[in-house]
Motif scaffolding. Structure first.
Motif, PDB file in Angstrom:
ATOM      1  N   GLU A   1      61.430  31.745  19.526  1.00 52.24           N
ATOM      2  CA  GLU A   1      62.414  31.451  20.563  1.00 52.24           C
ATOM      3  C   GLU A   1      62.335  32.496  21.671  1.00 52.24           C
ATOM      4  O   GLU A   1      62.202  33.683  21.407  1.00 52.24           O
ATOM      5  CB  GLU A   1      63.829  31.453  19.974  1.00 52.24           C
ATOM      6  CG  GLU A   1      64.195  30.188  19.248  1.00 52.24           C
ATOM      7  CD  GLU A   1      65.660  30.183  18.843  1.00 52.24           C
ATOM      8  OE1 GLU A   1      66.450  29.536  19.527  1.00 52.24           O
ATOM      9  OE2 GLU A   1      65.994  30.844  17.845  1.00 52.24           O
ATOM     10  N   SER A   2      62.477  32.066  22.895  1.00 57.23           N
ATOM     11  CA  SER A   2      62.503  33.009  23.997  1.00 57.23           C
ATOM     12  C   SER A   2      63.889  33.646  24.074  1.00 57.23           C
ATOM     13  O   SER A   2      64.850  33.125  23.515  1.00 57.23           O
ATOM     14  CB  SER A   2      62.172  32.302  25.311  1.00 57.23           C
ATOM     15  OG  SER A   2      63.211  31.406  25.628  1.00 57.23           O
TER      16      SER A   2
ATOM     17  N   ALA B   1      60.341  22.774  22.522  1.00 57.53           N
ATOM     18  CA  ALA B   1      60.007  24.188  22.686  1.00 57.53           C
ATOM     19  C   ALA B   1      58.599  24.529  22.200  1.00 57.53           C
ATOM     20  O   ALA B   1      58.250  25.688  22.099  1.00 57.53           O
ATOM     21  CB  ALA B   1      61.033  25.051  21.950  1.00 57.53           C
TER      22      ALA B   1
ATOM     23  N   TYR C   1      68.580  18.843  22.130  1.00 57.06           N
ATOM     24  CA  TYR C   1      69.236  18.950  23.439  1.00 57.06           C
ATOM     25  C   TYR C   1      70.748  19.008  23.289  1.00 57.06           C
ATOM     26  O   TYR C   1      71.420  19.775  23.969  1.00 57.06           O
ATOM     27  CB  TYR C   1      68.837  17.741  24.282  1.00 57.06           C
ATOM     28  CG  TYR C   1      69.333  17.763  25.700  1.00 57.06           C
ATOM     29  CD1 TYR C   1      68.852  18.711  26.596  1.00 57.06           C
ATOM     30  CD2 TYR C   1      70.250  16.829  26.144  1.00 57.06           C
ATOM     31  CE1 TYR C   1      69.293  18.724  27.903  1.00 57.06           C
ATOM     32  CE2 TYR C   1      70.692  16.835  27.448  1.00 57.06           C
ATOM     33  CZ  TYR C   1      70.210  17.779  28.322  1.00 57.06           C
ATOM     34  OH  TYR C   1      70.646  17.799  29.609  1.00 57.06           O
TER      35      TYR C   1
ATOM     36  N   LYS D   1      62.072  33.385  30.021  1.00 59.05           N
ATOM     37  CA  LYS D   1      61.391  32.338  29.266  1.00 59.05           C
ATOM     38  C   LYS D   1      60.045  32.799  28.730  1.00 59.05           C
ATOM     39  O   LYS D   1      59.463  32.143  27.874  1.00 59.05           O
ATOM     40  CB  LYS D   1      61.209  31.100  30.147  1.00 59.05           C
ATOM     41  CG  LYS D   1      62.499  30.294  30.225  1.00 59.05           C
ATOM     42  CD  LYS D   1      62.350  29.036  31.024  1.00 59.05           C
ATOM     43  CE  LYS D   1      63.673  28.288  31.015  1.00 59.05           C
ATOM     44  NZ  LYS D   1      64.085  27.776  32.287  1.00 59.05           N
TER      45      LYS D   1
ATOM     46  N   TRP E   1      70.525  25.193  24.123  1.00 57.73           N
ATOM     47  CA  TRP E   1      69.939  26.059  25.135  1.00 57.73           C
ATOM     48  C   TRP E   1      69.543  25.221  26.345  1.00 57.73           C
ATOM     49  O   TRP E   1      68.980  25.697  27.292  1.00 57.73           O
ATOM     50  CB  TRP E   1      68.773  26.873  24.569  1.00 57.73           C
ATOM     51  CG  TRP E   1      67.406  26.275  24.640  1.00 57.73           C
ATOM     52  CD1 TRP E   1      66.440  26.580  25.564  1.00 57.73           C
ATOM     53  CD2 TRP E   1      66.796  25.312  23.782  1.00 57.73           C
ATOM     54  NE1 TRP E   1      65.303  25.848  25.319  1.00 57.73           N
ATOM     55  CE2 TRP E   1      65.495  25.069  24.237  1.00 57.73           C
ATOM     56  CE3 TRP E   1      67.241  24.606  22.651  1.00 57.73           C
ATOM     57  CZ2 TRP E   1      64.630  24.173  23.612  1.00 57.73           C
ATOM     58  CZ3 TRP E   1      66.386  23.722  22.036  1.00 57.73           C
ATOM     59  CH2 TRP E   1      65.092  23.500  22.511  1.00 57.73           C
TER      60      TRP E   1
ATOM     61  N   ASP F   1      65.571  33.664  26.559  1.00 60.19           N
ATOM     62  CA  ASP F   1      66.360  32.742  27.366  1.00 60.19           C
ATOM     63  C   ASP F   1      67.061  31.722  26.475  1.00 60.19           C
ATOM     64  O   ASP F   1      68.197  31.348  26.699  1.00 60.19           O
ATOM     65  CB  ASP F   1      65.424  32.026  28.339  1.00 60.19           C
ATOM     66  CG  ASP F   1      66.153  30.990  29.162  1.00 60.19           C
ATOM     67  OD1 ASP F   1      66.911  31.387  30.054  1.00 60.19           O
ATOM     68  OD2 ASP F   1      65.961  29.785  28.912  1.00 60.19           O
ATOM     69  N   GLN F   2      66.355  31.316  25.437  1.00 53.71           N
ATOM     70  CA  GLN F   2      66.801  30.226  24.583  1.00 53.71           C
ATOM     71  C   GLN F   2      67.721  30.727  23.476  1.00 53.71           C
ATOM     72  O   GLN F   2      68.642  30.028  23.059  1.00 53.71           O
ATOM     73  CB  GLN F   2      65.533  29.599  23.998  1.00 53.71           C
ATOM     74  CG  GLN F   2      65.697  28.470  23.060  1.00 53.71           C
ATOM     75  CD  GLN F   2      64.330  28.120  22.454  1.00 53.71           C
ATOM     76  OE1 GLN F   2      63.294  28.608  22.873  1.00 53.71           O
ATOM     77  NE2 GLN F   2      64.339  27.271  21.460  1.00 53.71           N
ATOM     78  N   SER F   3      67.481  31.938  23.000  1.00 54.20           N
ATOM     79  CA  SER F   3      68.163  32.411  21.789  1.00 54.20           C
ATOM     80  C   SER F   3      69.616  32.799  22.048  1.00 54.20           C
ATOM     81  O   SER F   3      69.973  33.297  23.111  1.00 54.20           O
ATOM     82  CB  SER F   3      67.413  33.604  21.223  1.00 54.20           C
ATOM     83  OG  SER F   3      68.131  34.127  20.137  1.00 54.20           O
TER      84      SER F   3
ATOM     85  N   ASN G   1      65.038  33.894  35.253  1.00 52.80           N
ATOM     86  CA  ASN G   1      64.863  32.829  34.269  1.00 52.80           C
ATOM     87  C   ASN G   1      63.440  32.742  33.773  1.00 52.80           C
ATOM     88  O   ASN G   1      63.190  32.597  32.584  1.00 52.80           O
ATOM     89  CB  ASN G   1      65.285  31.488  34.871  1.00 52.80           C
ATOM     90  CG  ASN G   1      66.783  31.411  35.049  1.00 52.80           C
ATOM     91  OD1 ASN G   1      67.526  32.189  34.440  1.00 52.80           O
ATOM     92  ND2 ASN G   1      67.226  30.505  35.900  1.00 52.80           N
TER      93      ASN G   1
ATOM     94  N   GLY H   1      67.491  22.744  26.483  1.00 50.83           N
ATOM     95  CA  GLY H   1      66.150  22.166  26.465  1.00 50.83           C
ATOM     96  C   GLY H   1      66.027  21.169  25.338  1.00 50.83           C
ATOM     97  O   GLY H   1      66.954  20.955  24.572  1.00 50.83           O
TER      98      GLY H   1
ATOM     99  N   GLN I   1      55.910  28.398  24.378  1.00 52.39           N
ATOM    100  CA  GLN I   1      56.087  27.393  25.414  1.00 52.39           C
ATOM    101  C   GLN I   1      55.237  27.591  26.683  1.00 52.39           C
ATOM    102  O   GLN I   1      54.598  26.641  27.124  1.00 52.39           O
ATOM    103  CB  GLN I   1      57.558  27.336  25.793  1.00 52.39           C
ATOM    104  CG  GLN I   1      57.887  26.142  26.657  1.00 52.39           C
ATOM    105  CD  GLN I   1      59.286  25.642  26.393  1.00 52.39           C
ATOM    106  OE1 GLN I   1      60.128  26.338  25.831  1.00 52.39           O
ATOM    107  NE2 GLN I   1      59.547  24.421  26.778  1.00 52.39           N
TER     108      GLN I   1
END
Lengths: 672, 175
Positions: free
Chosen positions: B58-59, A240, A230, B48, A235, B61-63, B44, A237, A387
């Motif tokens: 990794e999505s 994951a 985190y 995701k 990101w 969104d996350q990367s 979003n 979150g 996820q």
């Protein structure tokens, strides 16, 4: 220094082989001297491994790049403080860390069980030293961290920059310790089985003790990992459902089932086989975790200790499972249950259901993790299971589990009458419904979130009701309120300590629910001077400050932030670029409060002065981190041993050889 | 009626009062969750569900990867262009294959991934039921119940006299 380390490693390996042979022989032949010799052999492995570890750390701290492992995992530019911990950042060094940590823990465990379970201890010792042999063999023959290079390079390759974080000091050691500590309850249980004493419940207390120690370390490791993700991965979150995360979660799930189910054996003499199955499953899952982390078949974002030796871990896992099951089958007849399930509405049945749910979640997680391999093998299509899948299938199962957590502790052993059931469940259910109504009024309308909050409400009020009742009845007997409460906790520590842990889990549940359903985010492009808003937060991008270090270029953005009219001050999210690794590590700036976190993280800085930022509001994440100390406290309360109660159930005088006859007549009574 | 009477004891009133006070306190300090526009939340959730092809697991969104940023822009453009969620996902599947979606499709072999968990739940429920039925049917005499059976007791004292039980603790806990 390195050579001394090498010699100690070889000596430790030879000793471990000796200990295994002599330990088992001592157990079979019932030879006290043999067992004592093996035990002291095991204790002496500890200093040997400490010497080897010290040698490795010494090489790191002194930049001894003639050692291949140091050259691979360190360089001159690395911040010096990390030289002390870099030794467990790669495959070979982390194996050494596991070996030394396990030898210390196992020695403590051995010392305790030698006293409490003299017949089981030699076999448990044999099992522990076999675990040690495996790690030492891998270290010596496949991945020796102390191996020298033919030519000494001027500088090393350096540590993975994502590991340069305070979390490096605590999360990896905890996580690895957690996974290997599962071997302790496993050794105790399998030792008892081998000694032919698995059916007697004497191993239960020690199995529970070491099971909970292991559970605690695993839990803290997982929480620290989430916290690290985190704060650094940036990101916004914390979990994951990545294969490596899953592989750490699975043994935790099995271990959680075990520390609950062992209580049923303790109280009612039931689930004897089931507990063996659980402990074997936990250890298998822990080995699976190490396999996936060390170059398993599924790609992951954080296989830091990646290597080609994953398959050896898999083979040994298979072998361990097979041998454990053979022992289990051979000793099957010693594991008959003493009590029986009498009703679905009983604590026993609730424990059983809970156990199955935990195993089911572990199984579903495993299934999702390996499904890509499965689909590729049978259909030649590569698929990803990430996820969204896990949230959809595990979410409802976890919710079921939390509702069980609310209800189960209120159920009596054996069976409950309908009347007692209503009496126990009335208040929690009413309050659960009240909370559902309250959150609906607040504008929380997503059905899963409402259900989750309501269920957490049921669980909290169940615990409070139990505490309230006990305290009240003690108060009526004349105890001062706080004193009554503390005496209550003290009267049944496994139970009331467990409740404290339950409360911590609910805090975790509330944090996870709120942040996964009501997290909002926005990506914004800003120039210095620009102001943007997200929810009630207003943030102004003041500018960026570039700073060059030996190993990285840091770009620190400066923000001024307001929450409504309230000035929150400056926030400094930053991005560090490591040219040698071509990796950028971002670190979010977090303004945290129990209500919500305001999280700012940079994603790119462009040439023209523009930069892209992500702003997030993560509600109630604070509660997740706050739950950790409470959870540790609760577990410790539940763990503190009580003085041994001596046959108080029948009011017998303590059993000794001299008063056997007296006791015999009391017990055998009419049948004599 | 009697059940209600049992429930409404003094302790209950007290407990409800205390907990309601805490609850009210919490409610006062709480506020409604921040809402964002329908468009943003759609973007979003799409981001995701799509994986960044060069950073496994990794999505987008996350990367932090550039490709992920590029794909995020494509998602946004397509939403603005009026495409539906499934059309956008299809667009990426056409280019990168089904691997680009973070959850397996509910058709073909992907369906198996979704079927196994509920089947597992069913099996778990059945096993609790079976355990209950089997153990209930077992006669009382077959299990030693809470106390040791007569023969076990005799054995216990024999062991004790041999000095074995005394050292390793009694064979059963509740003698």
């Amino acid at each position: 220094m390195v050579e001394i380390g090498q010699i100690s490693l070889v000596a430790a390996f030879i000793l471990a082989v000796y200990v295994t042979v002599v330990g088992f022989a001592g157990g079979v032949l019932n030879g006290r001297d043999l067992v004592a010799s093996a035990r002291w052999g095991f204790y002496s492995v500890v200093p040997l491994l400490l010497i080897a570890t010290t040698a490795l750390i010494y090489a790191f701290v002194n930049n001894d790049f003639s050692v291949a492992y140091v050259a691979e995992n360190s360089n001159l530019a690395m911040p010096r403080i990390y030289a002390w911990v870099a030794f467990y950042s790669g495959n070979a060094g982390s194996l050494l860390y596991i070996a030394v940590a396990f030898s210390i823990m196992a020695s403590i465990c051995l010392k305790v069980i030698t006293k409490k379970l003299p017949y089981t201890a030699p076999y448990a010792l044999g099992v522990m030293s076999m675990v040690l042999i495996f790690f030492l063999a891998v270290i010596l023959f496949l991945a020796n961290p102390l191996e020298k290079l033919p030519v000494t390079p001027a500088d090393g390759q350096g540590i993975n920059p994502l590991l340069i974080h305070f979390g490096m000091f605590i999360h990896p050691p905890f996580q690895m310790l957690g996974l290997i500590s599962v071997a302790l309850p496993y050794s105790v249980a399998v030792g008892a089985l081998l000694a032919g004493r698995g059916g007697r419940d004497e191993w239960v207390d020690q199995g529970r003790l070491w099971g909970m120690v292991s559970w605690l370390i695993l839990t803290v490791g997982l929480l620290l990992g989430s916290w690290w993700a985190y704060t650094i991965l940036g990101w916004g979150g914390y979990w994951a459902w990545d294969p490596v995360e899953n592989s750490a979660l699975m043994p935790w799930l099995a271990m959680t089932a075990f520390v609950h189910s062992i209580m049923v054996q303790k109280r009612r003499g039931m689930f004897r086989m089931w507990n063996m199955v659980l402990v074997i499953t936990s250890f298998t899952m822990a080995q699976l975790g190490m396999f996936i982390n060390r170059g398993g078949p599924v790609p992951s974002v954080h296989s830091f200790a990646e290597s080609t030796m994953g398959w050896i871990f898999l083979a040994v896992m298979g072998l361990t499972l097979f041998v454990s099951l053979v022992i289990f089958v051979i000793r099957y007849d010693t594991l008959k249950s003493r009590g029986r399930l009498e009703s679905l509405i009983s604590r026993e049945a609730a424990f059983l259901t809970q156990n199955l749910l935990f195993l089911l979640i572990a199984f579903v997680t495993l299934w999702g993790t390996v499904f890509p391999i499965f689909s590729e093998a049978f259909d030649e299509t590569t698929m990803t299971v990430g996820q969204p899948f896990f949230n959809k299938v595990n979410g409802p199962l976890i919710l079921l589990l939390i509702s069980l957590m609310g209800v189960a502790p209120l159920l009596p052993w054996r069976r409950a009458t309908r009347r007692a059931l209503v009496r126990m469940l009335m208040l929690p259910v009413v309050l659960g419904l009240g909370i559902a109504a309250a959150v609906l009024l607040l504008g929380i309308t997503r059905p899963w979130a409402v259900a989750s909050f309501a269920i957490c409400g049921v669980a909290v009020s169940g615990v409070l009701q139990e505490w309230g009742r006990g305290t009240l009845s003690r108060h009526r007997r004349g105890e001062w309120w706080p004193r009554a409460f503390l005496n209550l906790l003290n009267a049944n520590r496994p139970r009331y300590g467990g409740y404290i842990v339950h409360l911590a889990i609910i805090m975790l549940g509330v944090g996870i629910t709120a942040s996964s359903f009501y997290s909002v985010q926005r990506d914004v492009v800003m120039k210095p001077g620009d102001t943007e808003t997200l929810g009630k937060y207003t943030f102004t991008y003041v500018g960026v400050n570039e700073e060059s270090f030996a190993d990285r270029l840091e770009e620190t953005a400066e923000f001024e932030v307001w929450s409504g009219d309230k000035y929150l001050g400056y926030m400094y999210p930053y991005r560090a670029f490591y040219p040698e690794f071509r990796i950028a590590a971002t670190r979010g700036a977090i303004n945290s409060s129990p209500m919500e976190d305001f999280y700012l993280v940079p994603s790119e800085f462009n040439e023209n002065g523009q930069a892209v930022f992500r702003a997030l509001i993560n509600p109630m994440v604070w509660w997740m981190w706050a739950s950790c100390p409470i959870l540790v406290f609760g577990t410790l309360v539940a763990l503190i041993p009580r003085r041994r109660a001596k046959n108080i159930q029948l009011g017998l005088t303590p059993l000794t050889l001299s008063n056997v006859d007296q006791n015999r007549s009391t017990i055998l009574g009419t049948e004599d | 009626m009697s059940i209600v009477k049992v429930a409404v004891t003094r302790s209950y009133v007290l407990a409800i009062l205390v907990i309601s006070l805490v609850l009210i306190q919490l409610l006062v300090s709480c506020k409604a969750p921040t809402e964002i526009s329908e468009l943003d939340s759609r973007t979003n959730s799409l981001n995701k569900s799509i994986m960044c092809p060069v950073c496994p697991g990794e999505s987008i969104d996350q990367s932090q990867n550039e490709l992920a940023a590029h794909m995020r822009r494509i998602v946004r453009e397509q939403i603005d262009g009026g495409e539906t969620d499934s059309e956008i996902r299809e667009y990426f599947v056409d280019r990168y294959g089904p691997v680009v979606l973070l959850e397996p499709p509910t058709s073909g072999i992907g369906l198996i991934a979704w079927i196994v968990p509920p089947v597992g739940l069913l099996i778990a429920i059945c096993s609790v039921a079976i355990a209950l039925i089997v153990m209930k049917r077992r006669k009382r005499e077959e299990v030693a119940d809470d106390t040791l059976s007569y023969s076990d007791r005799v054995r216990y004292f024999k062991l004790l006299e041999e000095g074995e039980g005394a050292e390793d603790g009694p064979p059963g806990r509740e003698i």
